[in-house]
Design a protein around this motif. Structure first.
Motif, short mmCIF file in Angstrom:
data_model
loop_
_atom_site.label_atom_id
_atom_site.label_comp_id
_atom_site.label_asym_id
_atom_site.label_seq_id
_atom_site.Cartn_x
_atom_site.Cartn_y
_atom_site.Cartn_z
N ALA A 143 0.82 -1.21 0.00
CA ALA A 143 0.00 0.00 0.00
C ALA A 143 0.86 1.26 0.00
O ALA A 143 0.45 2.30 -0.53
CB ALA A 143 -0.93 0.00 1.21
N ALA A 144 2.07 1.16 0.58
CA ALA A 144 2.98 2.31 0.64
C ALA A 144 3.89 2.38 -0.58
O ALA A 144 4.75 3.27 -0.66
CB ALA A 144 3.81 2.24 1.92
N GLY A 145 3.73 1.45 -1.52
CA GLY A 145 4.56 1.46 -2.73
C GLY A 145 5.95 0.93 -2.51
O GLY A 145 6.89 1.32 -3.22
N VAL A 146 6.12 0.02 -1.55
CA VAL A 146 7.44 -0.56 -1.25
C VAL A 146 7.52 -1.96 -1.85
O VAL A 146 6.64 -2.79 -1.65
CB VAL A 146 7.67 -0.63 0.28
N HIS A 147 8.60 -2.22 -2.59
CA HIS A 147 8.83 -3.54 -3.18
C HIS A 147 8.99 -4.58 -2.08
O HIS A 147 9.69 -4.37 -1.09
CB HIS A 147 10.11 -3.50 -4.03
N THR A 148 8.33 -5.74 -2.25
CA THR A 148 8.32 -6.76 -1.21
C THR A 148 8.97 -8.05 -1.70
O THR A 148 8.74 -8.49 -2.82
CB THR A 148 6.90 -7.08 -0.75
N ALA A 149 9.78 -8.66 -0.83
CA ALA A 149 10.38 -9.96 -1.12
C ALA A 149 10.18 -10.87 0.07
O ALA A 149 10.27 -10.44 1.23
CB ALA A 149 11.87 -9.82 -1.43
N VAL A 150 9.91 -12.14 -0.21
CA VAL A 150 9.75 -13.16 0.83
C VAL A 150 10.86 -14.19 0.64
O VAL A 150 10.95 -14.83 -0.40
CB VAL A 150 8.36 -13.83 0.76
N ASP A 151 11.70 -14.33 1.66
CA ASP A 151 12.80 -15.29 1.65
C ASP A 151 12.31 -16.54 2.37
O ASP A 151 12.04 -16.51 3.57
CB ASP A 151 14.01 -14.68 2.37
N THR A 152 12.22 -17.67 1.65
CA THR A 152 11.60 -18.86 2.21
C THR A 152 12.32 -20.13 1.77
O THR A 152 12.92 -20.17 0.69
CB THR A 152 10.12 -18.94 1.78
N ALA A 153 12.23 -21.16 2.62
CA ALA A 153 12.69 -22.49 2.25
C ALA A 153 11.54 -23.34 1.73
O ALA A 153 11.75 -24.47 1.29
CB ALA A 153 13.35 -23.18 3.44
N GLY A 154 10.32 -22.80 1.78
CA GLY A 154 9.18 -23.44 1.14
C GLY A 154 8.56 -24.61 1.88
O GLY A 154 7.64 -25.24 1.36
N PHE A 200 9.96 -13.81 -4.69
CA PHE A 200 10.28 -14.88 -3.76
C PHE A 200 11.77 -15.22 -3.88
O PHE A 200 12.25 -15.51 -4.98
CB PHE A 200 9.45 -16.13 -4.04
N LEU A 201 12.48 -15.17 -2.77
CA LEU A 201 13.84 -15.68 -2.69
C LEU A 201 13.71 -17.09 -2.12
O LEU A 201 13.38 -17.27 -0.95
CB LEU A 201 14.70 -14.81 -1.78
N TYR A 202 13.91 -18.09 -2.98
CA TYR A 202 13.54 -19.46 -2.63
C TYR A 202 14.79 -20.32 -2.48
O TYR A 202 15.57 -20.49 -3.42
CB TYR A 202 12.64 -20.04 -3.72
N ASP A 203 14.97 -20.89 -1.29
CA ASP A 203 16.12 -21.77 -1.03
C ASP A 203 15.84 -23.17 -1.55
O ASP A 203 14.80 -23.76 -1.23
CB ASP A 203 16.40 -21.87 0.46
N ARG A 213 3.15 -21.00 -12.24
CA ARG A 213 2.26 -19.83 -12.27
C ARG A 213 2.94 -18.60 -12.85
O ARG A 213 2.30 -17.58 -13.08
CB ARG A 213 1.78 -19.49 -10.85
N GLY A 214 4.25 -18.69 -13.03
CA GLY A 214 5.00 -17.54 -13.56
C GLY A 214 5.35 -16.51 -12.51
O GLY A 214 5.63 -15.35 -12.85
N GLU A 215 5.37 -16.90 -11.23
CA GLU A 215 5.72 -15.95 -10.18
C GLU A 215 7.20 -15.56 -10.30
O GLU A 215 8.02 -16.31 -10.83
CB GLU A 215 5.45 -16.56 -8.79
N ASN A 216 7.51 -14.39 -9.77
CA ASN A 216 8.89 -13.88 -9.81
C ASN A 216 9.69 -14.58 -8.71
O ASN A 216 9.47 -14.33 -7.52
CB ASN A 216 8.88 -12.37 -9.62
#
Length: 290
Positions: free
Chosen positions: A153-164, A181-184, A214-217
């Motif tokens: 909502a604030a216009g900030v780029h979001t990344a989720v670092d996960t092992a899934g 997604f930063l995916y290990d 799904r073509g997610e980044n």
């Protein structure tokens, strides 16, 4: 007040956890127990005490306030009798030398979001943003979603670092608000993965495949640990070849987290071999890793 999130650190001005200058929010608690983990204080969800004896000035104030006699000073130095410790954390509050440090706190998402947005100017200038990491941030999907929504909502780029290693429903919850997604991926062979992390990798690879199809980044990170998963590099490269748009990074093992294991007074600390720079560069070039 928002939702409560169990975190252990917020690191500002990171340049290694996604594009641009970033703030990284580290969630506490993980569903994997990687033997080489460089953030061992992130594994257990409970609040913990780190002891750095080299900082101790010998004032023994911690021993005076400890109600159960868990702070020990003897001929070997200063140590904690963790079988007695009741985790009241009075010792950490008393230690002005920071030899005793508590890790882990429950914070409301509103206060975390406010701290993140203080750096929005740096995000805008560098095309950076916020990365939610851990531990495993996806184990707290409600708090994570609340933070992702606020950042978006604030216009900030979001990344989720996960092992899934979480239910797919948790991914569905955060997908609308996650830019990257930063995916290990630690191993392709189930037995190797279990030996390295304590769990099998079926759900991890299934979730990754669903995201990728799904073509997610997604940006993949492969920790390269000689003697543990170094025979997995070609298999991981072959697996990722199916999705030409996905880039991957090879992260060589380092020992920077070992001081934290000592501060936790952990047993059986992993002492791996740091790979040679030429070896790492050869593997990157051969298999297409960054």
């Amino acid at each position: 007040m928002g939702i409560k999130a169990n975190i252990f650190n917020i690191q500002h001005f990171s340049v290694h956890d996604g594009p641009g200058v970033r703030t990284v929010v580290f969630f506490k608690g993980c569903s994997l127990h990687c033997r080489w983990c460089h953030n061992p204080e992130s594994i257990h969800a409970a609040k913990e005490i780190l002891l750095y004896p080299d900082r101790c000035i010998g004032c023994m104030a911690c021993r005076e306030v400890c109600p159960v006699g868990a702070q020990v000073f003897d001929e070997t130095g200063h140590w904690i009798d963790r079988s007695k410790c009741i985790h009241c954390f009075k010792c950490c509050e008393e230690c002005y030398a920071d030899a005793l440090v508590s890790v882990g706190e429950w914070r409301d998402t509103d206060s975390i979001l406010k701290e993140i947005l203080e750096n929005k100017g740096y995000f805008d200038q560098s095309k950076g943003g916020v990365t939610f990491s851990g531990g495993e941030c996806m184990l707290q999907p409600d708090a994570l979603t609340e933070l992702l929504k606020g950042c978006q909502a604030a216009g900030v780029h979001t990344a989720v670092d996960t092992a899934g290693n979480v239910p797919w429903e948790s991914f569905e919850q955060v997908l609308p608000y996650t830019d990257l997604f930063l995916y290990d991926i630690k191993a392709m062979d189930t037995d190797v993965h279990k030996a390295c992390t304590g769990v099998e990798n079926g759900r991890i690879l299934e979730n990754f495949t669903r995201l990728a199809d799904r073509g997610e980044n997604i940006f993949v990170r492969y920790p390269y640990i000689p003697g543990m998963n170094d025979d997995q590099v070609e298999k991981i490269a072959e697996f990722l070849h199916r999705w030409q748009q996905i880039e991957a990074e090879l992260l060589p093992y380092h020992k920077l987290g070992n001081s934290k294991y000592r501060a936790l007074e952990a047993q059986n600390v992993f002492e791996g071999t740091v790979p040679l720079k030429d070896e790492v560069e050869m593997l990157k070039k051969k298999y297409g890793f960054q």
